[in-house]
Design a protein around this motif. Sequence first.
Motif, short mmCIF file in Angstrom:
data_model
loop_
_atom_site.label_atom_id
_atom_site.label_comp_id
_atom_site.label_asym_id
_atom_site.label_seq_id
_atom_site.Cartn_x
_atom_site.Cartn_y
_atom_site.Cartn_z
N CYS A 190 0.49 -1.57 0.40
CA CYS A 190 0.30 0.01 0.03
C CYS A 190 0.87 0.77 0.04
O CYS A 190 1.75 1.29 0.59
CB CYS A 190 -1.16 0.23 1.19
SG CYS A 190 -2.08 1.37 1.34
N ASN A 191 0.40 2.27 -1.08
CA ASN A 191 1.27 3.73 -0.55
C ASN A 191 -0.15 4.81 0.07
O ASN A 191 -0.19 5.72 -1.04
CB ASN A 191 1.53 3.85 -2.73
CG ASN A 191 2.77 4.86 -2.67
OD1 ASN A 191 3.16 6.01 -1.41
ND2 ASN A 191 3.12 5.35 -4.23
N PHE A 192 0.55 4.51 0.87
CA PHE A 192 -0.80 5.78 1.49
C PHE A 192 -0.18 6.67 2.04
O PHE A 192 0.71 7.21 1.96
CB PHE A 192 -0.75 5.38 3.53
CG PHE A 192 -2.04 6.09 4.08
CD1 PHE A 192 -2.99 5.88 3.63
CD2 PHE A 192 -1.55 6.74 4.49
CE1 PHE A 192 -3.84 6.85 3.89
CE2 PHE A 192 -2.48 7.44 5.67
CZ PHE A 192 -3.70 7.67 5.22
N SER A 193 -0.77 8.04 1.20
CA SER A 193 -0.77 9.68 1.13
C SER A 193 -1.14 10.34 3.15
O SER A 193 -2.56 9.90 2.86
CB SER A 193 -0.77 10.10 -0.05
OG SER A 193 -0.91 11.87 0.01
N PHE A 194 -0.36 11.29 2.97
CA PHE A 194 -0.86 11.96 3.99
C PHE A 194 -2.42 12.69 3.81
O PHE A 194 -3.36 13.28 4.82
CB PHE A 194 0.23 12.84 5.00
CG PHE A 194 1.45 11.92 5.53
CD1 PHE A 194 0.83 11.43 6.34
CD2 PHE A 194 2.15 12.27 4.43
CE1 PHE A 194 1.59 11.00 7.72
CE2 PHE A 194 3.49 11.81 5.72
CZ PHE A 194 3.05 10.85 7.03
N ASP A 249 -5.99 2.82 -9.72
CA ASP A 249 -6.97 3.79 -9.27
C ASP A 249 -6.58 4.31 -8.30
O ASP A 249 -5.02 3.12 -7.39
CB ASP A 249 -7.95 2.98 -9.28
CG ASP A 249 -8.79 2.17 -9.64
OD1 ASP A 249 -8.41 2.64 -11.23
OD2 ASP A 249 -9.91 2.05 -10.24
N THR A 250 -6.95 5.34 -7.78
CA THR A 250 -6.14 5.96 -6.23
C THR A 250 -7.54 6.12 -5.18
O THR A 250 -8.73 6.03 -5.98
CB THR A 250 -5.78 7.18 -6.17
OG1 THR A 250 -4.47 7.77 -7.80
CG2 THR A 250 -5.47 7.87 -5.03
N PHE A 251 -7.71 5.85 -3.99
CA PHE A 251 -8.76 5.45 -3.11
C PHE A 251 -8.64 5.87 -2.27
O PHE A 251 -7.42 6.71 -1.74
CB PHE A 251 -8.34 3.41 -3.04
CG PHE A 251 -9.08 2.85 -4.03
CD1 PHE A 251 -9.92 2.57 -4.32
CD2 PHE A 251 -7.32 2.21 -4.49
CE1 PHE A 251 -10.52 0.78 -5.40
CE2 PHE A 251 -7.82 1.50 -5.77
CZ PHE A 251 -9.50 0.86 -5.99
N LEU A 252 -10.05 6.61 -1.94
CA LEU A 252 -9.02 7.03 -0.42
C LEU A 252 -10.25 6.57 0.88
O LEU A 252 -10.72 5.94 0.61
CB LEU A 252 -10.57 8.47 -0.82
CG LEU A 252 -11.54 9.16 0.65
CD1 LEU A 252 -9.90 10.27 0.49
CD2 LEU A 252 -12.53 10.13 0.14
N GLY A 253 -9.34 6.59 1.56
CA GLY A 253 -9.74 6.11 2.87
C GLY A 253 -8.45 5.48 3.60
O GLY A 253 -7.11 5.28 3.28
N MET A 254 -8.43 4.18 4.12
CA MET A 254 -6.99 3.13 4.18
C MET A 254 -7.37 2.21 3.69
O MET A 254 -8.00 1.91 3.02
CB MET A 254 -7.80 2.84 6.15
CG MET A 254 -8.51 3.88 6.69
SD MET A 254 -5.59 5.08 6.96
CE MET A 254 -5.26 3.78 8.11
#
Length: 115
Positions: free
Chosen positions: A64-68, A103-108
């Motif tokens: 997972c590549n998570f952004s702040f 895709d870019t997803f919103l959330g966790m």
Amino acid sequence: MASNQISQVTMKSSTVMVILVLQAVLVMGIFAAVAKENAAAAAVGEKKGNRETNGGKLKCCSNCNFSFSGLYTCDDVVKKCDRVCKSCAVVKTHPAKLYQCTDTFLGMCGPPCKH
């Protein structure tokens, strides 16, 4: 005495006005920083081929590549993309085709995948 009291009131109101202006500038700066972060996160998704945030939720994601900003992409390379993925790209063709959801997803991120 009256003119001394008037000048004190004028100084106090000037000080309050300066404080209010400084607070407004600070709030505007915070909003600008948040907008810049959101634009940068959206640009990450655009580089990978997706222009909109996917409202779905992946079943799992190990890489997972998570952004702040609250957006994430899943960099897993899989045999078959998740059904909620709108943009699935071929990343390897030999000896077998492998895919990656761009895709870019919103959330966790979802739980790690079991391989």
